[in-house]
Design a protein around this motif. Structure first.
Motif, PDB file in Angstrom:
ATOM      1  N   ILE A 215       0.862  -1.184   0.000  1.00  0.00           N
ATOM      2  CA  ILE A 215       0.000   0.000   0.000  1.00  0.00           C
ATOM      3  C   ILE A 215       0.898   1.232   0.000  1.00  0.00           C
ATOM      4  O   ILE A 215       2.043   1.198   0.460  1.00  0.00           O
ATOM      5  CB  ILE A 215      -0.939   0.030   1.226  1.00  0.00           C
ATOM      6  CG1 ILE A 215      -0.123   0.078   2.526  1.00  0.00           C
ATOM      7  CG2 ILE A 215      -1.852  -1.183   1.227  1.00  0.00           C
ATOM      8  CD1 ILE A 215      -0.969   0.268   3.774  1.00  0.00           C
ATOM      9  N   THR A 216       0.372   2.310  -0.536  1.00  0.00           N
ATOM     10  CA  THR A 216       1.111   3.568  -0.595  1.00  0.00           C
ATOM     11  C   THR A 216       0.318   4.651   0.104  1.00  0.00           C
ATOM     12  O   THR A 216      -0.881   4.504   0.376  1.00  0.00           O
ATOM     13  CB  THR A 216       1.385   3.970  -2.057  1.00  0.00           C
ATOM     14  OG1 THR A 216       0.134   4.070  -2.762  1.00  0.00           O
ATOM     15  CG2 THR A 216       2.265   2.933  -2.755  1.00  0.00           C
ATOM     16  N   GLN A 217       1.007   5.746   0.391  1.00  0.00           N
ATOM     17  CA  GLN A 217       0.341   6.856   1.072  1.00  0.00           C
ATOM     18  C   GLN A 217      -0.593   7.583   0.104  1.00  0.00           C
ATOM     19  O   GLN A 217      -0.419   7.498  -1.117  1.00  0.00           O
ATOM     20  CB  GLN A 217       1.393   7.799   1.631  1.00  0.00           C
ATOM     21  CG  GLN A 217       2.300   8.408   0.567  1.00  0.00           C
ATOM     22  CD  GLN A 217       3.080   9.567   1.101  1.00  0.00           C
ATOM     23  OE1 GLN A 217       2.599  10.353   1.888  1.00  0.00           O
ATOM     24  NE2 GLN A 217       4.318   9.683   0.660  1.00  0.00           N
ATOM     25  N   PRO A 218      -1.565   8.271   0.661  1.00  0.00           N
ATOM     26  CA  PRO A 218      -1.877   8.424   2.089  1.00  0.00           C
ATOM     27  C   PRO A 218      -2.461   7.132   2.668  1.00  0.00           C
ATOM     28  O   PRO A 218      -3.198   6.411   1.990  1.00  0.00           O
ATOM     29  CB  PRO A 218      -2.888   9.558   2.128  1.00  0.00           C
ATOM     30  CG  PRO A 218      -3.552   9.514   0.793  1.00  0.00           C
ATOM     31  CD  PRO A 218      -2.509   9.030  -0.177  1.00  0.00           C
ATOM     32  N   TYR A 219      -2.108   6.877   3.932  1.00  0.00           N
ATOM     33  CA  TYR A 219      -2.598   5.685   4.612  1.00  0.00           C
ATOM     34  C   TYR A 219      -3.900   6.035   5.329  1.00  0.00           C
ATOM     35  O   TYR A 219      -3.935   6.892   6.205  1.00  0.00           O
ATOM     36  CB  TYR A 219      -1.551   5.193   5.621  1.00  0.00           C
ATOM     37  CG  TYR A 219      -0.177   4.999   5.007  1.00  0.00           C
ATOM     38  CD1 TYR A 219       0.049   4.014   4.052  1.00  0.00           C
ATOM     39  CD2 TYR A 219       0.878   5.816   5.393  1.00  0.00           C
ATOM     40  CE1 TYR A 219       1.301   3.841   3.488  1.00  0.00           C
ATOM     41  CE2 TYR A 219       2.140   5.644   4.838  1.00  0.00           C
ATOM     42  CZ  TYR A 219       2.347   4.666   3.888  1.00  0.00           C
ATOM     43  OH  TYR A 219       3.586   4.494   3.318  1.00  0.00           O
ATOM     44  N   GLU A 220      -4.975   5.344   4.911  1.00  0.00           N
ATOM     45  CA  GLU A 220      -6.303   5.654   5.440  1.00  0.00           C
ATOM     46  C   GLU A 220      -6.820   4.474   6.270  1.00  0.00           C
ATOM     47  O   GLU A 220      -6.966   3.363   5.770  1.00  0.00           O
ATOM     48  CB  GLU A 220      -7.272   5.963   4.300  1.00  0.00           C
ATOM     49  CG  GLU A 220      -8.634   6.432   4.777  1.00  0.00           C
ATOM     50  CD  GLU A 220      -9.550   6.780   3.617  1.00  0.00           C
ATOM     51  OE1 GLU A 220     -10.431   7.644   3.788  1.00  0.00           O
ATOM     52  OE2 GLU A 220      -9.385   6.176   2.537  1.00  0.00           O
ATOM     53  N   PHE A 221      -7.091   4.760   7.548  1.00  0.00           N
ATOM     54  CA  PHE A 221      -7.657   3.772   8.460  1.00  0.00           C
ATOM     55  C   PHE A 221      -9.153   4.013   8.572  1.00  0.00           C
ATOM     56  O   PHE A 221      -9.581   5.120   8.907  1.00  0.00           O
ATOM     57  CB  PHE A 221      -7.036   3.895   9.849  1.00  0.00           C
ATOM     58  CG  PHE A 221      -5.601   3.441   9.957  1.00  0.00           C
ATOM     59  CD1 PHE A 221      -5.283   2.306  10.687  1.00  0.00           C
ATOM     60  CD2 PHE A 221      -4.581   4.152   9.347  1.00  0.00           C
ATOM     61  CE1 PHE A 221      -3.963   1.888  10.805  1.00  0.00           C
ATOM     62  CE2 PHE A 221      -3.273   3.748   9.460  1.00  0.00           C
ATOM     63  CZ  PHE A 221      -2.952   2.616  10.183  1.00  0.00           C
ATOM     64  N   LYS A 222      -9.945   2.974   8.315  1.00  0.00           N
ATOM     65  CA  LYS A 222     -11.378   3.012   8.606  1.00  0.00           C
ATOM     66  C   LYS A 222     -11.615   2.123   9.820  1.00  0.00           C
ATOM     67  O   LYS A 222     -11.379   0.906   9.746  1.00  0.00           O
ATOM     68  CB  LYS A 222     -12.197   2.525   7.411  1.00  0.00           C
ATOM     69  CG  LYS A 222     -12.143   3.463   6.207  1.00  0.00           C
ATOM     70  CD  LYS A 222     -13.039   2.969   5.078  1.00  0.00           C
ATOM     71  CE  LYS A 222     -13.027   3.940   3.911  1.00  0.00           C
ATOM     72  NZ  LYS A 222     -13.913   3.485   2.800  1.00  0.00           N
ATOM     73  N   VAL A 223     -12.113   2.725  10.874  1.00  0.00           N
ATOM     74  CA  VAL A 223     -12.189   2.035  12.160  1.00  0.00           C
ATOM     75  C   VAL A 223     -13.609   2.124  12.690  1.00  0.00           C
ATOM     76  O   VAL A 223     -14.188   3.225  12.775  1.00  0.00           O
ATOM     77  CB  VAL A 223     -11.209   2.650  13.185  1.00  0.00           C
ATOM     78  CG1 VAL A 223     -11.189   1.815  14.463  1.00  0.00           C
ATOM     79  CG2 VAL A 223      -9.812   2.764  12.596  1.00  0.00           C
ATOM     80  N   ILE A 224     -14.187   0.965  13.054  1.00  0.00           N
ATOM     81  CA  ILE A 224     -15.503   0.918  13.667  1.00  0.00           C
ATOM     82  C   ILE A 224     -15.333   0.724  15.163  1.00  0.00           C
ATOM     83  O   ILE A 224     -14.634  -0.189  15.613  1.00  0.00           O
ATOM     84  CB  ILE A 224     -16.362  -0.213  13.070  1.00  0.00           C
ATOM     85  CG1 ILE A 224     -16.615   0.049  11.575  1.00  0.00           C
ATOM     86  CG2 ILE A 224     -17.684  -0.339  13.808  1.00  0.00           C
ATOM     87  CD1 ILE A 224     -17.391  -1.071  10.897  1.00  0.00           C
ATOM     88  N   GLY A 225     -15.969   1.603  15.921  1.00  0.00           N
ATOM     89  CA  GLY A 225     -15.885   1.542  17.371  1.00  0.00           C
ATOM     90  C   GLY A 225     -16.461   2.820  17.962  1.00  0.00           C
ATOM     91  O   GLY A 225     -17.078   3.633  17.264  1.00  0.00           O
TER      92      GLY A 225
END
Length: 310
Positions: free
Chosen positions: A247-257
């Motif tokens: 994977i390359t930037q930008p690094y995108e986190f999708k987080v459920i919580g």
């Protein structure tokens, strides 16, 4: 008249009879001493030394010489008392006990100094950390309560088989979310990391993932790659690899919580955001009421593990 008729004359120097000699000696002793020749005192006469006194004279002289030496000072006596050392068994035991006590005190002081890292934190940061700990405790209590409710439902339900089937389906869905085999949606956050100078490494992304998990993240997806319990990170040329996928930037986190727990966990002093900003990366955290995690992973059949109930 012839010369032979004359009686012979006694010589001038003839000796007196023996009985008269002591009297003359006494007369000589009775004469007073002459003033021009003083009499020698009796104590001035030199006594005759015996052979034994002649032998002990050198020893007495040596003892007198030693007595004449100056007494040792306190420092010399202390040095003679300390070296060579004379250590007894009791002293060795006491020294060992003192060493163990000192080691314990050093370990205690070090542990106290390690726990003092938060002393310089601001009041709002401390409140945020406490809120995060309270949130984790509450999640564990909720999970415990859910398990107890399930047990009670199984025990009190008239149709226990149907209730057990329903709970099994619900548990399968939850495990599917954790295993990444089913899609998930719910509230959470989006974390976007932009690294213009390429200083962000794989271990920093791993630290970010661990912090999110500790804050209660239930499902995570990074640039289209579903994160599961066995996910791993690696450094690739010009990017970062997750489970072998680059994977390359930008690094995108999708987080459920729970967003109220996830966002503060990233912004604690010395946490993820500050660490990434030191590497001159840009970090943006956005809360959302609906996060969709739709990247899936194929269910992997274990090669050796089998259920113990089958």
């Amino acid at each position: 008249m012839s010369t032979n008729d004359n009686p012979p004359e006694e010589p001038m120097g003839s000796e007196l009879p023996p009985q008269e000699q002591p009297e003359q000696g006494a007369q000589r002793e009775a004469q007073p001493a002459r003033p021009d020749r003083p009499a020698r005192p009796a104590e001035a006469a030199e006594p005759v030394e015996s052979a034994e006194s002649a032998e002990t004279a050198p020893a007495e002289a040596a003892a007198a010489g030693q007595a004449a030496e100056p007494a040792q000072n306190g420092r010399q006596r202390l040095a003679e008392g300390l070296w060579p050392p004379r250590v007894s068994r009791a002293q060795l035991i006491v020294a060992l006990l003192l060493f163990v006590l000192g080691l314990g005190l050093a370990i205690q002081v070090r542990s106290n100094s390690d726990s003092s890292a938060l002393r310089g934190a601001r009041q709002e940061d401390l409140v945020r950390i406490l809120d995060e700990l309270d949130g984790r405790t509450k999640r564990l209590e909720d999970e415990k309560q859910q398990l107890e409710d399930q047990r009670k439902e199984l025990e009190s339900s008239s149709n226990q088989a149907e209730e057990a089937r329903r709970q099994t389906i619900e548990k399968e869905r939850q495990l599917g979310i954790l295993a990444g085999t089913v899609a998930a949606q719910g509230p959470g956050i989006t974390l976007k990391i932009t690294d213009p100078k390429g200083q962000v490494q794989s271990d920093q992304l791993l630290d970010t993932l661990q912090e999110l998990r500790a804050a209660g993240a239930e499902a995570i997806q990074i640039n289209g790659v579903r994160i599961v319990a066995g996910s791993f990170f690696s450094d690739e040329g010009g990017g970062i690899g997750i489970d072998g996928k680059k994977i390359t930037q930008p690094y995108e986190f999708k987080v459920i919580g729970k967003a109220q727990d996830l966002e503060p966990a990233l912004n604690i002093p010395g946490g993820v955001v500050q660490t990434l900003e030191k590497e001159q990366a840009n970090v943006a955290v956005t809360r959302s009421a609906k996060i969709v995690v739709d990247a899936l992973r194929a269910a992997k059949q274990p090669d050796y593990a089998r259920s113990s109930t089958s």
